[in-house]
Design an enzyme around this catalytic site. Structure first.
Site, mmCIF file in Angstrom:
data_model
loop_
_atom_site.group_PDB
_atom_site.id
_atom_site.type_symbol
_atom_site.label_atom_id
_atom_site.label_comp_id
_atom_site.label_asym_id
_atom_site.label_seq_id
_atom_site.Cartn_x
_atom_site.Cartn_y
_atom_site.Cartn_z
ATOM 1 N N LYS A 138 -0.765 -9.648 3.053
ATOM 2 C CA LYS A 138 -0.053 -9.123 4.233
ATOM 3 C C LYS A 138 -0.985 -8.150 4.946
ATOM 4 O O LYS A 138 -1.737 -7.436 4.278
ATOM 5 C CB LYS A 138 1.224 -8.402 3.804
ATOM 6 C CG LYS A 138 1.944 -7.691 4.954
ATOM 7 C CD LYS A 138 3.239 -7.068 4.540
ATOM 8 C CE LYS A 138 3.130 -5.650 4.015
ATOM 9 N NZ LYS A 138 2.500 -4.680 4.938
ATOM 10 N N ASP A 158 0.840 -1.199 0.000
ATOM 11 C CA ASP A 158 0.000 0.000 0.000
ATOM 12 C C ASP A 158 0.881 1.258 0.000
ATOM 13 O O ASP A 158 0.379 2.384 -0.061
ATOM 14 C CB ASP A 158 -1.010 -0.009 1.154
ATOM 15 C CG ASP A 158 -0.355 -0.004 2.525
ATOM 16 O OD1 ASP A 158 0.889 -0.066 2.601
ATOM 17 O OD2 ASP A 158 -1.089 0.051 3.531
ATOM 18 N N SER A 159 2.203 1.063 0.023
ATOM 19 C CA SER A 159 3.137 2.176 -0.221
ATOM 20 C C SER A 159 2.880 2.767 -1.609
ATOM 21 O O SER A 159 3.348 3.860 -1.912
ATOM 22 C CB SER A 159 4.588 1.710 -0.099
ATOM 23 O OG SER A 159 4.818 0.557 -0.880
ATOM 24 N N GLU A 171 9.420 -4.178 10.518
ATOM 25 C CA GLU A 171 9.842 -2.884 9.955
ATOM 26 C C GLU A 171 10.412 -1.963 11.037
ATOM 27 O O GLU A 171 9.803 -1.765 12.098
ATOM 28 C CB GLU A 171 8.645 -2.195 9.272
ATOM 29 C CG GLU A 171 9.010 -0.839 8.703
ATOM 30 C CD GLU A 171 7.962 -0.241 7.759
ATOM 31 O OE1 GLU A 171 6.946 -0.911 7.464
ATOM 32 O OE2 GLU A 171 8.184 0.903 7.312
ATOM 33 N N ASP A 224 -1.183 -6.452 -0.327
ATOM 34 C CA ASP A 224 -1.125 -5.751 0.957
ATOM 35 C C ASP A 224 -2.505 -5.200 1.289
ATOM 36 O O ASP A 224 -3.071 -4.406 0.523
ATOM 37 C CB ASP A 224 -0.116 -4.594 0.817
ATOM 38 C CG ASP A 224 0.387 -4.099 2.147
ATOM 39 O OD1 ASP A 224 0.090 -4.732 3.178
ATOM 40 O OD2 ASP A 224 1.107 -3.079 2.147
HETATM 41 O O1 KIV Z 1 3.493 -1.142 1.709
HETATM 42 C C1 KIV Z 1 4.688 -1.454 1.702
HETATM 43 O O2 KIV Z 1 5.420 -1.257 0.726
HETATM 44 C C2 KIV Z 1 5.245 -2.042 2.915
HETATM 45 C C3 KIV Z 1 6.717 -1.925 3.106
HETATM 46 C C4 KIV Z 1 7.060 -1.704 4.510
HETATM 47 C C5 KIV Z 1 7.465 -3.068 2.534
HETATM 48 O O3 KIV Z 1 4.535 -2.586 3.701
#
Ligand code: KIV
Length: 292
Positions: A114, A45-46, A183, A84
């Site tokens: 995730k 979700d980045s 993290e 994610d």
């Molecule tokens: O959303 C994302 O890119 C993450 C990073 C911390 C890997 O969760």
């Protein structure tokens, strides 16, 4: 190379082979990652920050994450892809969590999902795992709740707070997650958790002792310019290369250097004369009058 499975990652941990992991949000980057032989891709979700220019990850929606995941899957058909779960797609109830994890599976053909959080999301992790899907936990700095953590700050730097991270890690493993993302915690905490858990521990800013590493491609390729966390190593400066290419292109267009003869589709021999004659005989009504 055949696509790796959760069992391969467990084996890799057992043998001390490091797991490689990167984020991707679109087809081309996913295909480059697969060509490079990276073990796992996170459709993070980045994307909110790296692709959509948002300040954080919170506004990302399920529809956006599914769309990014579909593109990544098409680009990397033989890589383990993890979707994610965005903010509020799982926090409210285990039922929501199962439904939304299922959307990633049904609509984007992911291999796992995730989600962020420790002991407070155990019912969600159990629910998703009991529905036949694979879960990667995510603790330490959890960007979706960074407001509660006082910003994008390293976690577990005191014995007491480190203990909380260890307890979360153990609870996530017990709930049935196949792996854990850690993290922004000190390497010592990364080491303790990696040695304590049987499942693979992937680190981002969690030091050198975890079972593998993940980086956000916008950071490591140098094209996300808003900020660069301390834990990032830049392997390229794509922003510089891209801006240089765009500037040269603009200059070429303005000065008439582009396009050249080799970039043009010429008419078939003799066809231009025929067209000129046709235009003279019966000019199309709505064509602006041609000057002789
Ligand atoms: O959303 C994302 O890119 C993450 C990073 C911390 C890997 O969760």
């Amino acid at each position: 190379m055949p696509k790796k499975t959760v069992f391969n990652f467990l084996e890799m941990k057992g043998k001390g082979e490091k797991i490689t992991y990167l984020t991707a949000y679109d087809f081309p980057m996913a295909s480059f990652i697969e060509k490079a032989g990276i073990d796992m891709i996170l459709v993070g979700d980045s994307a909110g920050m790296v692709v959509h220019g948002l300040k954080g990850t919170v506004p990302m929606t399920m529809d956006q994450m599914v769309l990014h995941s579909q593109a990544v899957r098409r680009g990397a058909p033989n890589t383990f892809v993890i979707g994610d779960m965005p903010f509020l797609s799982y926090q409210i109830s285990a039922q929501d969590a199962i439904y939304n994890a299922g959307r990633f599976y049904k609509e984007a053909d992911v291999d796992a999902i995730k989600l962020e959080g420790g002991r407070r999301v155990i019912p969600q992790i159990e629910g998703i795992v009991n529905s036949g899907m694979s879960v990667m936990g995510h603790i330490g700095l959890t960007p979706q709740s960074s407001g509660q953590l006082g910003g994008f700050k390293a976690q577990g730097r005191t014995a007491e707070t480190a203990m909380e991270v260890v307890k979360d890690a153990l609870a996530i493993e017990k709930a049935g997650a196949f792996a854990l993302l850690l993290e922004a915690v000190p390497p010592e905490v990364g080491d303790i958790i990696t040695k304590t858990l049987k499942i693979p521990v992937l680190g981002i800013g969690a030091g050198m002792y975890t079972d593998g590493q993940v980086l956000i491609i916008g950071d490591m390729l140098g094209y996300f310019e808003a900020f660069t966390p301390k834990f990032v190593k830049k392997y390229a400066n794509l922003a510089e290369i891209i801006v240089k290419a765009f500037t040269e292109y603009a200059e070429d267009v303005r000065t008439g250097k582009f396009p050249e003869e080799k970039h043009c589709y010429r008419m078939i021999e003799g066809e231009l004369e025929k067209l000129e004659a046709l235009l003279k005989q019966k000019p199309p009504g709505n064509l602006p009058g041609r000057q002789e």
